[in-house]
Design an enzyme around this catalytic site. Structure first.
Site, short mmCIF file in Angstrom:
data_model
loop_
_atom_site.label_atom_id
_atom_site.label_comp_id
_atom_site.label_asym_id
_atom_site.label_seq_id
_atom_site.Cartn_x
_atom_site.Cartn_y
_atom_site.Cartn_z
N ALA A 54 0.82 -1.23 0.00
CA ALA A 54 0.00 0.00 0.00
C ALA A 54 0.84 1.27 0.00
O ALA A 54 0.30 2.36 0.13
CB ALA A 54 -0.92 -0.02 1.22
N TYR A 215 6.58 -14.01 -13.34
CA TYR A 215 5.53 -13.05 -12.95
C TYR A 215 4.17 -13.54 -13.47
O TYR A 215 3.20 -13.63 -12.72
CB TYR A 215 5.87 -11.67 -13.54
CG TYR A 215 4.82 -10.62 -13.29
CD1 TYR A 215 4.80 -9.89 -12.10
CD2 TYR A 215 3.82 -10.35 -14.24
CE1 TYR A 215 3.83 -8.93 -11.87
CE2 TYR A 215 2.86 -9.39 -14.02
CZ TYR A 215 2.87 -8.68 -12.83
OH TYR A 215 1.89 -7.72 -12.60
#
Ligand SMILES: NC(=O)c1ccc[n+]([C@@H]2O[C@H](COP(=O)([O-])OP(=O)(O)OC[C@H]3O[C@@H](n4cnc5c(N)ncnc54)[C@H](OP(=O)(O)O)[C@@H]3O)[C@@H](O)[C@H]2O)c1
Length: 332
Positions: A54, A215
């Site tokens: 965040a 990924y």
């Protein structure tokens, strides 16, 4: 469905298939003409939401979105300086906002256990959990303190363990008002299928290591594991979804994909735009369906037609691996 609905659906599908149009700001600009309504003002008042990763990009934007809807937000990052800065920015943007900084390295399973034990002691009920922390490696295999490949640990093992360790908190909210868990995957997951050869080498120990493939594959794994959690938790009032944000101009994209960022810059979404569906999912808890995979406030296919999806046996072996590596079973 009326004529307008049919046209909207056809345009939406065409945007998805074109990839570039759908994933960029053009996709959300067009779809926002018909997508479901915004959450009502203060939809998250009295609710608690945890956002991982965040301190930057989509995670920071999601924090702001949830605070604007009245939530108490737990803003999680691994770097105390960045967490302090992000908390300060959130309070400056929303004076009086209820935001608490949390320090945890999501890819370090011992740190996850330490942090979760402390968090669970402080927070009795959790209404929203956004697994957003994400990373991209180069072409050198990197490992965590426990020896796991980094993208697997950050995208899959850590979030799985966090979900399990905070299950009592999610259930407490789920029973009363409903809870929601969202995994921030990527459209890149479409290029990875999770087949037998993937299940043979979940930690990428064999052959040459490719960071882009790692990924994409761990982003596919997020979609697969979110589906498992979704089925296991429906009866507890907890909805579990995964989503992709399209292409958003964030510090992560600028740093990891500089050429792509330069080429697409005028078309990239803002971080708020990329985070929109995550905030909307947690604030509105819409009815979901098979796949549980969202983009721009709508369910999306988990595989493209004509391309095989994950193989059942490979999925089973992958899930067994996650349970063994984390010591955290999936609830039955
Ligand atoms: N932007 C896009 O177009 C796009 C497209 C598809 C998917 N996504 C996904 O969206 C998510 C957010 O991406 P972004 O573009 O906003 O990237 P970003 O700007 O790099 O933000 C990633 C966040 O994750 C945190 N993080 C990384 N490893 C962590 C760890 N081990 N423990 C805790 N936090 C960690 C970072 O913290 P540090 O600063 O400490 O590293 C940062 O706060 C990722 O999961 C990404 O895969 C983004």
């Amino acid at each position: 469905m009326g004529e307008a609905g049919r046209v909207a659906r056809a345009v939406d599908g065409a945007l998805d298939r074109s990839v570039v149009l759908g994933y960029t700001r053009i996709g959300s600009a067009v779809r926002s003409r018909w997508w479901p309504a915004d959450p009502p003002p203060m939809a998250l008042a009295g609710k608690r939401v945890l956002v991982t990763g965040a301190t930057s990009g989509l995670g920071a934007a999601a924090v702001h979105g949830m605070l604007d809807l009245g939530a108490q937000v737990f803003l999680l990052g691994r770097d105390p300086v960045k967490v302090d800065r992000a908390v300060g920015e959130a309070i400056a943007a929303s004076p009086g906002a209820k935001v608490v900084g949390e320090i945890c390295d999501v890819g370090d399973l011992d740190d996850v256990r330490r942090w979760a034990a402390d968090f669970a002691g402080r927070v009795p009920a959790l209404h929203g959990l956004l697994h957003n922390a994400g990373t991209m490696t180069g072409d050198e295999r990197t490992t965590t303190a426990q020896g796991h490949e980094l993208t697997l640990a950050v995208h899959v093992l850590g979030p799985h363990l966090i979900t399990g360790l905070l299950l009592d908190q999610l259930r407490a909210a789920g029973r009363e008002e409903g809870a929601s868990v969202v995994w921030m995957s990527s459209g890149g997951m479409y290029s990875a299928r999770l087949h037998a050869d993937d299940a043979d080498d979940i930690e990428y120990r064999n052959g040459s290591y490719d960071g882009v493939q790692a990924y994409a594959r761990t982003k596919r794994m997020q979609v697969v594991i979110a589906q498992e959690w979704a089925s296991a938790l429906t009866q507890d009032g907890i909805r579990v979804e995964s989503m992709h944000p399209g292409w958003a101009g964030t510090p992560g994209v600028r740093q990891n994909l500089p050429k792509f960022e330069r080429l697409t810059r005028p078309l990239l979404r803002s971080a708020e735009d990329g985070a929109d569906t995550a905030v909307w999912l947690i604030a509105t808890r819409p009815e979901s369906g098979p796949g549980h995979f969202w983009h721009d406030r709508a369910l999306r296919p988990v595989t493209w037609s004509g391309r095989g999806g994950p193989e059942a046996q490979a999925v089973e072996r992958f899930l067994d691996y996650v349970v063994t590596a984390t010591g955290m079973p999936l609830p039955s």
